[in-house]
Design a protein around this motif. Structure first.
Motif, mmCIF file in Angstrom:
data_model
loop_
_atom_site.group_PDB
_atom_site.id
_atom_site.type_symbol
_atom_site.label_atom_id
_atom_site.label_comp_id
_atom_site.label_asym_id
_atom_site.label_seq_id
_atom_site.Cartn_x
_atom_site.Cartn_y
_atom_site.Cartn_z
ATOM 1 N N TYR A 293 0.877 -1.518 0.189
ATOM 2 C CA TYR A 293 0.368 -0.287 -0.143
ATOM 3 C C TYR A 293 0.654 1.160 -0.198
ATOM 4 C CZ TYR A 293 -4.299 2.759 1.029
ATOM 5 O OH TYR A 293 -5.608 3.473 0.981
ATOM 6 N N THR B 41 -6.068 3.811 6.011
ATOM 7 C CA THR B 41 -4.934 3.509 5.262
ATOM 8 C C THR B 41 -3.773 4.203 5.771
ATOM 9 O OG1 THR B 41 -5.452 5.976 4.749
ATOM 10 C CG2 THR B 41 -6.615 4.876 3.818
ATOM 11 N N HIS B 42 -4.638 4.049 7.327
ATOM 12 C CA HIS B 42 -2.308 3.923 7.936
ATOM 13 C C HIS B 42 -2.004 2.501 7.892
ATOM 14 C CE1 HIS B 42 -2.837 8.041 9.499
ATOM 15 N NE2 HIS B 42 -4.078 8.014 8.690
ATOM 16 N N ILE C 48 -13.055 0.013 4.243
ATOM 17 C CA ILE C 48 -12.658 0.253 2.741
ATOM 18 C C ILE C 48 -11.358 0.118 2.293
ATOM 19 C CG2 ILE C 48 -13.662 1.820 1.277
ATOM 20 C CD1 ILE C 48 -16.416 1.797 2.518
ATOM 21 N N PHE D 267 -8.203 4.122 -2.306
ATOM 22 C CA PHE D 267 -7.492 5.498 -2.071
ATOM 23 C C PHE D 267 -7.760 5.882 -4.014
ATOM 24 C CE2 PHE D 267 -4.168 8.547 -1.644
ATOM 25 C CZ PHE D 267 -3.811 8.224 -0.507
ATOM 26 N N PRO D 268 -8.132 7.371 -4.154
ATOM 27 C CA PRO D 268 -8.753 7.852 -5.346
ATOM 28 C C PRO D 268 -6.809 7.575 -6.260
ATOM 29 C CG PRO D 268 -9.674 9.191 -4.070
ATOM 30 C CD PRO D 268 -8.363 8.458 -3.201
ATOM 31 N N THR D 269 -7.684 7.579 -7.727
ATOM 32 C CA THR D 269 -6.482 7.135 -8.315
ATOM 33 C C THR D 269 -5.278 5.834 -8.021
ATOM 34 O OG1 THR D 269 -4.808 8.583 -7.690
ATOM 35 C CG2 THR D 269 -6.044 9.558 -8.722
ATOM 36 N N SER D 270 -4.648 5.557 -6.918
ATOM 37 C CA SER D 270 -3.729 4.922 -6.840
ATOM 38 C C SER D 270 -4.440 3.695 -6.591
ATOM 39 C CB SER D 270 -2.661 5.235 -5.874
ATOM 40 O OG SER D 270 -2.468 6.432 -5.679
ATOM 41 N N TYR E 134 -21.140 -2.694 2.607
ATOM 42 C CA TYR E 134 -20.070 -1.632 1.373
ATOM 43 C C TYR E 134 -19.492 -2.811 0.136
ATOM 44 C CZ TYR E 134 -20.765 0.745 5.305
ATOM 45 O OH TYR E 134 -21.706 0.890 6.663
ATOM 46 N N THR E 135 -21.471 -3.703 -0.958
ATOM 47 C CA THR E 135 -20.751 -4.493 -2.006
ATOM 48 C C THR E 135 -22.063 -4.150 -2.401
ATOM 49 O OG1 THR E 135 -19.927 -5.475 -2.911
ATOM 50 C CG2 THR E 135 -20.556 -6.286 -0.560
ATOM 51 N N ASP E 136 -22.730 -4.289 -3.276
ATOM 52 C CA ASP E 136 -24.150 -3.820 -4.185
ATOM 53 C C ASP E 136 -24.579 -5.134 -3.811
ATOM 54 O OD1 ASP E 136 -25.921 -3.114 -5.387
ATOM 55 O OD2 ASP E 136 -25.298 -3.662 -7.453
ATOM 56 N N GLU F 126 -28.356 5.323 6.253
ATOM 57 C CA GLU F 126 -27.263 4.542 5.661
ATOM 58 C C GLU F 126 -27.946 3.400 5.281
ATOM 59 O OE1 GLU F 126 -23.109 5.452 6.919
ATOM 60 O OE2 GLU F 126 -23.851 7.432 7.371
ATOM 61 N N HIS G 160 -21.854 -0.095 13.824
ATOM 62 C CA HIS G 160 -21.992 1.499 12.706
ATOM 63 C C HIS G 160 -21.922 3.323 13.811
ATOM 64 C CE1 HIS G 160 -21.136 3.829 9.321
ATOM 65 N NE2 HIS G 160 -22.210 3.954 9.167
#
Lengths: 380, 380
Positions: free
Chosen positions: A38, A122-123, A152, A155-158, A200-202, A246, A270
């Protein structure tokens, strides 16, 4: 049973040795390993080894990678009584440590976690520290988890793909239930069939998850597994001011499936509080619907969700923003006991306690279900 | 200048009255309003009103919605000296409150925020509480922001689009710089051209952002704006162990554009610490490259990034995990002063302080740039 652990040493073999006597490992199993990147973070070598067959209600001793410390775990019983701990939104704070200590203060068979594990967000090193925090507990009993929003980590683009760390570190036995995704699956333990659903999935009617759930429910045999229980992250019923709505899209998509199948209980996380509802279907009290329980009070760093809507809905029977955990003790085919335990109380104290009758044993609800269950069968 | 505020009352008009004398509003402007839904959360009425033209270095008094309290703000000067506060990863903790108090302890002209504002992270009411927290400061000076990862707030299946709250609440004047997205833009103040770049939207060579940046740089006139400064969220240079590599893809895509344009300074956030580098290009000290500064020490709830890589890179000249803020005081066309102020020190104390010479005034660096700048012009 799958044993997962992580080593910095890339040469450590993915081998678990185990047996019924401490220090004597009569059995050995070899598994697989993975790792992930990552950005500049490189995970350790993540080992996953399936062991078994195992005897029920038996303590096994084991060690990982042919060396290191000995652990032990107890397998679930093959018959009732069966005791679950249920707990979401765990995190890794001092509150978390307190919750886990309370969890361990009395015996249980299986840990059910409806999402939000490490709050790594993400950490990636926080996934490692979370692993170290829960190891004393997760090494002793089966931990069965489904995903929350904090897993989840896209990370956008990466890293547009979600759940990179979760899927690498916490693989669940989804293939065994015919699922094609680690984000939803089912499993059976003693006389209970547990649905681990994915918020968090369809989940819409044409989605893989929906079709899998239809098929899975059609295959449930309530004679051998009279109890049918679902877990998911974002609650379908919730009178806390946090996270209002939600879970609504998923409820609209899937509630009828669970109702028609006569699911006994739906656990969610949640919302960082405890709330217990009556049996519900489509926003109305319904004695053939599931009982809904929000148990997102594990202790994560975001703190408690302090405010509930006022006045209280008559559907909501108990609600309180305190850290704690829940226990579901299934006594037999017809009766189970649910209790909620605050961290601020002594271990034995039950802040909330309710007896639950299985829908399978309800004459009023069960005949109807058998019919609709057959209908579902017909589709396959 | 745009004034933004939010009212619960849907009938409040999007009108700002203002003038140079307290209580006497000689001017009036009408703007627009918006609102958004996020699950069951409904935002208030979000008003955005552009006012002006305004005189430089002038205090204006104003009120919003034709009633309510009077605020005042000071416009930036038209000439040097010009003072920026620079501060990322603000959040809304007691650390944040301390940082903002220190920021306000001495005068400044414009607040620059390289991303991560409220840490609402999908809990929409936290955007409102963030607004209340920063109102005493953001009502007094222009706050110019770009997005961080905590602004993304996408939600699988339900809200796949990112930046819903950020774009509704914090619209920046992106159209004025030819940008088509609130996620990247530029603006000019006195003699400085400021690039507000987007770490969380596509930045590769074929992307809209890249093409916009090329065109924007080609239009910079270093005679009128000798200082050229960039802000972005995920740092391109970073010796903290947190977030290693997260800015690397963007650096590889865009560093040459900034270098060729002779950008003086690049500010980033994301890492919750302070770090100042020397002038760099492509991982080597380069007297014609930008000076890189990480200023992600605003005070968010995730706490400080305590660990730096060891041994220190010779490119990194000062690094410390403490909450604080930075100040860039541009004295004239050729000289500016950068200082870093810890929350734990008294207001006047400068924990780090360095003089910066503009690249526009560097004979060594500027001739080269003028050539390449012309090359860029040729492409359009």
């Amino acid at each position: 049973m799958r044993i997962s652990w992580i080593t910095e040493d890339k040469h450590t073999p993915s081998v678990v040795e185990y047996g019924k006597v401490s220090g004597e490992y009569s059995e050995k199993a070899r598994g697989e390993h993975t790792s992930y990147q990552y950005f500049l973070y490189s995970s350790g070598k993540i080992h996953h080894v399936k062991i078994g067959p195992l005897h029920p209600a038996t303590t096994y001793f084991y060690r990982c990678g042919r060396s290191g410390p000995e652990f032990s775990f107890k397998t679930p019983p093959s018959q009732f009584p069966l005791q679950f701990v249920v707990l979401g939104d765990l995190g890794q704070t001092e509150w978390t440590a307190s919750t886990l200590k309370h969890v361990n203060s009395s015996d249980y068979d299986v840990f059910l976690l409806p999402g939000d594990l490490s709050y790594a967000d993400t950490h990636q090193p926080l996934w490692d520290s979370f692993g170290r925090l829960v190891e004393p507990y997760a090494s002793q009993r089966p931990w069965m988890v489904t995903e929350g929003n904090h897993e989840i980590e896209s990370f956008p683009t990466s890293y547009p793909d979600s759940f990179i760390a979760f899927n690498a570190r916490w693989p669940m036995p989804f293939q065994q239930s015919g699922s094609t995704s680690n984000l939803y699956y089912s499993f059976e333990v003693s006389g209970a069939h547990i649905l681990m659903l994915g918020s968090y999935t369809d989940f819409h009617a044409q989605s893989d998850q929906y079709k899998w759930l239809q098929a899975d429910l059609a295959n449930v045999d309530r004679t051998t597994t009279p109890w049918l229980i679902a877990l998911l992250h974002a609650p379908w019923y919730n009178t806390n001011t946090a996270h209002q709505g939600e879970g609504e899209a998923m409820r609209l998509a899937m509630e009828k499936l669970l109702y028609d199948a006569r699911v006994d209980l739906v656990f969610a996380g949640h919302v960082h509080a405890y709330e217990r509802f009556t049996r519900i279907y489509d926003n109305k009290a319904d004695s053939c619907g599931p009982m809904y329980i929000t148990i997102g009070d594990g202790g994560n760093r975001e703190g408690l969700a302090l405010t509930f809507q006022s006045p209280a809905s008559p559907l909501s029977l108990y609600r309180e923003p305190s850290f704690g955990h829940g226990r579901l003790r299934i006594e037999n085919e017809t009766h189970a006991q649910w209790s909620w335990h605050r961290n601020n109380d002594s271990d034995a104290f039950e802040a909330d306690n309710v007896w639950i009758h299985s829908l399978r044993s309800s004459k009023e609800c069960w005949n109807h279900t058998q019919d609709s269950s057959l209908d579902v069968h017909d589709e396959f």
